[in-house]
Structure formats: structure tokens, C-alpha cells
Design an enzyme around this catalytic site. Structure first.
Site, PDB file in Angstrom:
ATOM      1  N   LYS A  27       0.839  -1.192   0.000  1.00 11.30           N
ATOM      2  CA  LYS A  27       0.000   0.000   0.000  1.00 11.30           C
ATOM      3  C   LYS A  27       0.884   1.257   0.000  1.00 11.30           C
ATOM      4  CE  LYS A  27      -3.640  -2.354   2.610  1.00 11.30           C
ATOM      5  NZ  LYS A  27      -2.962  -3.659   2.707  1.00 11.30           N
ATOM      6  N   ASP A  97       2.835 -11.582  -8.082  1.00 10.57           N
ATOM      7  CA  ASP A  97       2.591 -10.618  -7.004  1.00 10.57           C
ATOM      8  C   ASP A  97       2.873  -9.183  -7.454  1.00 10.57           C
ATOM      9  OD1 ASP A  97       5.338 -10.697  -7.140  1.00 10.57           O
ATOM     10  OD2 ASP A  97       5.619 -11.718  -5.227  1.00 10.57           O
ATOM     11  N   HIS A 139      13.709  -6.054  -4.811  1.00 12.64           N
ATOM     12  CA  HIS A 139      13.573  -7.353  -5.486  1.00 12.64           C
ATOM     13  C   HIS A 139      13.615  -7.275  -7.013  1.00 12.64           C
ATOM     14  CE1 HIS A 139      12.809  -9.338  -1.730  1.00 12.64           C
ATOM     15  NE2 HIS A 139      11.681  -8.699  -1.507  1.00 12.64           N
ATOM     16  N   GLY A 147       8.316  -9.569  -6.268  1.00  7.66           N
ATOM     17  CA  GLY A 147       8.072  -9.183  -4.886  1.00  7.66           C
ATOM     18  C   GLY A 147       7.556  -7.777  -4.703  1.00  7.66           C
ATOM     19  N   ASP A 174      15.424  -5.192   5.851  1.00 11.56           N
ATOM     20  CA  ASP A 174      14.108  -5.740   5.520  1.00 11.56           C
ATOM     21  C   ASP A 174      14.075  -7.213   5.955  1.00 11.56           C
ATOM     22  OD1 ASP A 174      12.052  -7.009   3.596  1.00 11.56           O
ATOM     23  OD2 ASP A 174      11.906  -4.909   3.003  1.00 11.56           O
ATOM     24  N   HIS A 176      12.954  -9.561   4.242  1.00 10.35           N
ATOM     25  CA  HIS A 176      13.225 -10.364   3.042  1.00 10.35           C
ATOM     26  C   HIS A 176      14.625 -10.079   2.510  1.00 10.35           C
ATOM     27  CE1 HIS A 176       8.784  -9.908   3.183  1.00 10.35           C
ATOM     28  NE2 HIS A 176       8.819 -11.197   2.848  1.00 10.35           N
ATOM     29  N   ASP A 262       9.080  -4.375   7.436  1.00  9.04           N
ATOM     30  CA  ASP A 262       8.421  -5.657   7.658  1.00  9.04           C
ATOM     31  C   ASP A 262       9.200  -6.553   8.618  1.00  9.04           C
ATOM     32  OD1 ASP A 262      10.444  -6.039   5.849  1.00  9.04           O
ATOM     33  OD2 ASP A 262       9.183  -6.811   4.240  1.00  9.04           O
ATOM     34  N   ARG A 268       2.301  -7.888   8.891  1.00  4.91           N
ATOM     35  CA  ARG A 268       1.385  -8.862   8.296  1.00  4.91           C
ATOM     36  C   ARG A 268       2.106  -9.962   7.518  1.00  4.91           C
ATOM     37  NH1 ARG A 268      -3.450  -4.940   6.052  1.00  4.91           N
ATOM     38  NH2 ARG A 268      -4.738  -5.045   7.918  1.00  4.91           N
ATOM     39  N   TYR A 301       4.011  -3.973   5.910  1.00  6.94           N
ATOM     40  CA  TYR A 301       2.653  -4.264   5.464  1.00  6.94           C
ATOM     41  C   TYR A 301       1.598  -4.086   6.545  1.00  6.94           C
ATOM     42  CZ  TYR A 301       5.746  -5.759   1.904  1.00  6.94           C
ATOM     43  OH  TYR A 301       6.759  -5.738   0.968  1.00  6.94           O
TER      44      TYR A 301
END
Length: 441
Positions: A27, A97, A139, A147, A174, A176, A262, A268, A301
Site C-alpha cells: 500500500k 505478485d 527485489h 516481490g 528488511d 526479506h 516488515d 502482516r 505491510y
């Protein structure tokens, strides 16, 4: 005592007005929420604030393939059927995604332009720290979206920094793995990448501790694979000694710090348990080396916590204390029920044992010791930055014609609901609509 570091802040008012589509966890509205906290806390008074430029196709082509950029510029939710082959090729749209949404290309231009502006400011010595919370999309690959990321603003900013600096360090906190950035510089010793991330049955599945680079870049990819439940103290026990050794061995001329939120507690899609203070301690520690630094956003998220995090880390970069009470702002209701800035970690087990953390720390320090000093680079004449190139092109255009042709910016808005990154359920159709308050976030 060191002189106070000059901070520049880059923001484009339209960047928070884009909407990835129903059920999508990314978002862009969170950037606008963070900006409003920065305004209402009064932090904007302590730094130079700039409206960034939208990146041009030629600027993006410094890393990305031209056919990929052309595809992003042309594809819309209304003409998807005519691009089915290219959508499969570039990993965009249905069953991925990375959906096609209204204003997709404009969105990439805005967040990428802000990162490039920050890199140029640092190169010119006009600031010590540059901030772009809309950037950090780590990503994206040369010819492929991944991603939630379409254009890799980080790689483009690093390439800009390499025009002036012999060595650039990339740090990624991050949850990830920063796979797109690592892949781009995997075979060079001019960029060192340091990523701390969840590893094992988790997107993107890369970032093993033995992935250390190739050819001239062997040893210059530094990966700290972690698992669920990371706490502030456990994270610092990896981050601080490894970063200290990197600074000693690699001696970068500039740093790019990706602050994906994140990795915070309660995210989330994330699974770490860091508080704002633990996350920001990495920012503070990086700042303490007094090296020109570009600070970027990234994942995140649970958007109320993303806004909290990036506003707080702006205050850390400015050496400014913030009260825990969130000031009234346009999105005040998002911070219910406590309306506090700081987060309380969840009551959950840290699956990273003392032994596993110590093993990672020792392996990474041994990897760095094996490098035996910073690589030397013979610097030739510094190439012009993109602003100089643009000024020359504009001057040439003005000589040929007195007419100006300007295009308006996209005006997209919205953001609702949530989904899991690994579930490929996006329909790629996108949607344009008025923003709805996400009080359930």
C-alpha cells in the site's frame, strides 16, 4: 565532537496515491502516512525538503533493459490482453505478485527519481544523509518484476554513487533478502551487500550464508540468514559487529541503507519481533560512521507501524527526540487505540538460538577477515550525473524549438485489505478509486 550531519528529504506528493489492487498487501499510502507524521512532529523544519523529479526512461535504462521499461510504460489495466506474452516474460500481472494497476509506470518514476535525486545530492556533497521513504524496492531484476517491485531504484542509485565513490556499501534490514541488489552486483568488488533476513521457506528463498559473490565479487556479498522471532538484542548482536568489521575492511565511500519495516513486530507478512527502537538502532549505528548515506524505505505491510517506523527513524537521523504521543494528523485514527509512537514486542519465542546466532556472526566475520583489505579502484574522469545530462538535452531542445511539451502526473489513489506474498492470486486488472480509510489495519 563531530559536526551535525545535514539531512535532505525527498518526497513526491503523488507517490502515496497509487493502488496495487484488491487484496494486495503493498500500500503506497503508507508513504503518505509517514510523511504526515514527519510534518506534524515538526521534523521537516530540521532538514532540507525537496520535491523529487520523476525518473526518465533513459535513467532507468542504466540498469533495466529497454524493452522491459517500454513494456511498463505502455501496459495498463485496459490493454492487458495485448501484452500477455510480455507479461509472462517480465513476471507482471495475473498469477504474480506484481499486478498491472493504473499509473504503474508513473509510480516507478516517482520513487526511482527520488532515490536518484538523493544519490546526486550526496555525490555533490550537498548533504550528509539523503532520505527517500518511497524507495528501497530491492527485489526488481534487470528485466523482471518481483516481490511487489518493478524498478530497482536501489541499484540505480548505487550506480549513480559509483560515479564518484570507489566503493559503495548496501545494507538491508528488511525481513526479506535483498536479492535484486545482490544479484546486480554479485560479480564486482566495488559494491558490498549486507542483508539480514528470514531464510528458509520464505520469499524470495535466496540469501544463504554461503552465497558470498562470484568472480571479482567473491566475498563481497554478506548474508545473515535468520529465522522467526528475532528480538532487538539478538538482531544487534549480529548487525553491529558485522557492520563494524565491514566498515574496517571495505571502507566504503558511501552507504545505501534499506529500512524495510516488515522486520518489525506485528507485520502482516514478516515474522521478526523488532521494536521501533531495535530497528532504528541499526539506522543510528550506521549513521555513527559519518559516511554519506542514502536512506530508503522498502517492505512493511502493517501500514500504521510502517509510518511510525519511518517517522521515528527520520528523528534518529536528525538527532531529535520525539514524544511517544502521536500528534493529531490527517490519519490519526489509524493509530488507535493507544495513539502511541512506540511498539511493544509480541510474546513469542525467538527461534534463533544463542548457538545459531553465534555461528552466523563468526562465519560472517571470518568471511570479511578473508578479504584482506579494501579493493583499490583507479578512478577515471567522473561521468556527469543525470541532472547535467538532462540540462544539456534541454538546452539542445530549446535551441531547436521554443515549444515545451510537458506531461501531467498520474492521479491514482487507494489501498485496502491484505494478502500473503507467496500466494499468487492477483488478477492484474488494477483499479482506480478514491482512498478509503483503513481503520481495520
Amino acid at each position: 565532537m563531530t559536526a551535525k550531519q545535514l539531512v535532505s528529504y525527498f518526497y513526491q506528493p503523488d507517490v502515496g496515491h497509487f493502488y496495487y489492487g484488491p487484496s494486495h498487501p503493498m500500500k503506497p499510502h503508507r508513504i503518505k502516512m509517514a510523511h504526515h507524521l514527519i510534518l506534524t512532529y515538526g521534523l521537516y523544519r530540521r532538514m532540507e525538503c525537496y520535491r523529487s523529479h520523476p525518473a526518465s526512461p533513459s535513467e532507468m535504462a542504466a540498469f533495466h533493459s529497454e524493452d522491459y521499461i517500454n513494456f511498463l510504460a505502455k501496459v495498463t489495466p485496459d490493454n492487458l490482453r495485448g501484452f500477455s506474452n510480455q507479461m509472462n516474460r517480465f513476471n507482471v500481472g495475473e498469477y504474480t505478485d506484481c499486478p498491472v494497476f493504473d499509473g504503474l509506470y508513473e509510480f516507478t518514476q516517482l520513487y526511482t527519481g527520488a532515490s536518484l535525486d538523493g544519490a546526486v545530492k550526496l555525490n555533490r556533497g550537498d548533504c550528509d544523509i539523503a532520505i527517500n521513504w518511497s524507495g528501497g524496492l530491492h527485489h526488481a531484476k534487470k528485466s523482471e518484476a518481483s516481490g511487489f517491485c518493478y524498478i530497482n531504484d536501489i541499484v540505480l542509485a548505487i550506480l549513480e554513487l559509483l560515479k564518484v565513490h570507489a566503493r559503495v556499501l548496501y545494507v538491508d534490514i528488511d525481513v526479506h533478502h535483498g536479492d535484486g541488489v545482490e544479484e546486480a552486483f554479485y560479480c564486482t568488488d566495488r559494491v558490498m551487500t549486507f542483508s539480514l533476513h528470514k531464510y528458509g521457506d520464505f520469499f524470495p528463498g535466496t540469501g544463504h550464508i554461503k552465497d558470498t559473490g562470484a568472480k571479482e565479487g567473491t566475498g563481497f556479498s554478506v548474508n545473515a540468514p535468520l529465522t522467526s522471532g528475532m528480538t532487538d538484542d539478538a538482531y544487534a548482536r549480529i548487525f553491529k559487529p558485522v557492520l563494524s568489521k565491514i566498515m574496517e575492511i571495505f571502507r566504503p565511500g558511501a552507504i545505501v541503507l534499506q529500512c524495510g519495516a516488515d522486520s518489525l513486530t506485528g507485520d502482516r507478512l514478516g515474522c521478526f519481533n523488532l521494536t521501533l527502537k531495535g530497528h532504528a538502532e541499526c539506522v543510528k549505528f550506521t549513521k555513527s560512521f559519518n559516511v554519506p548515506t542514502l536512506v530508503l524505505g522498502g517492505g512493511g505491510y502493517t501500514i500504521r507501524n510502517v509510518a511510525r517506523c519511518w517517522a521515528y527513524e527520520t528523528s534518529v537521523l536528525l538527532d531529535t527526540e520525539l514524544p511517544d504521543e502521536i500528534p493529531y494528523n490527517d490519519y490519526f485514527e489509524y493509530y488507535a487505540p493507544d495513539f502511541k509512537l512506540h511498539l511493544t514486542p509480541e510474546q513469542r519465542e525467538n527461534m534463533n538460538t544463542e548457538a545459531s546466532l553465534e555461528s552466523v556472526r563468526i562465519d560472517l566475520l571470518n568471511q570479511l577477515i578473508g578479504l584482506k583489505g579494501a579493493p583499490s579502484v583507479q578512478m577515471m574522469e567522473v561521468p556527469p550525473d543525470f541532472e547535467v545530462i538532462k540540462e544539456n538535452a534541454d538546452a539542445e531542445k530549446e535551441r531547436k524549438s521554443t515549444k515545451e511539451d510537458r506531461e501531467g502526473e498520474g492521479m491514482n489513489d487507494g489501498g485496502t485489505s491484505d494478502d500473503k506474498r507467496h500466494r499468487k492470486t492477483k488478477d492484474g486488472k488494477g483499479e482506480k478509486r478514491e482512498h478509503e480509510a483503513e481503520l481495520a489495519c
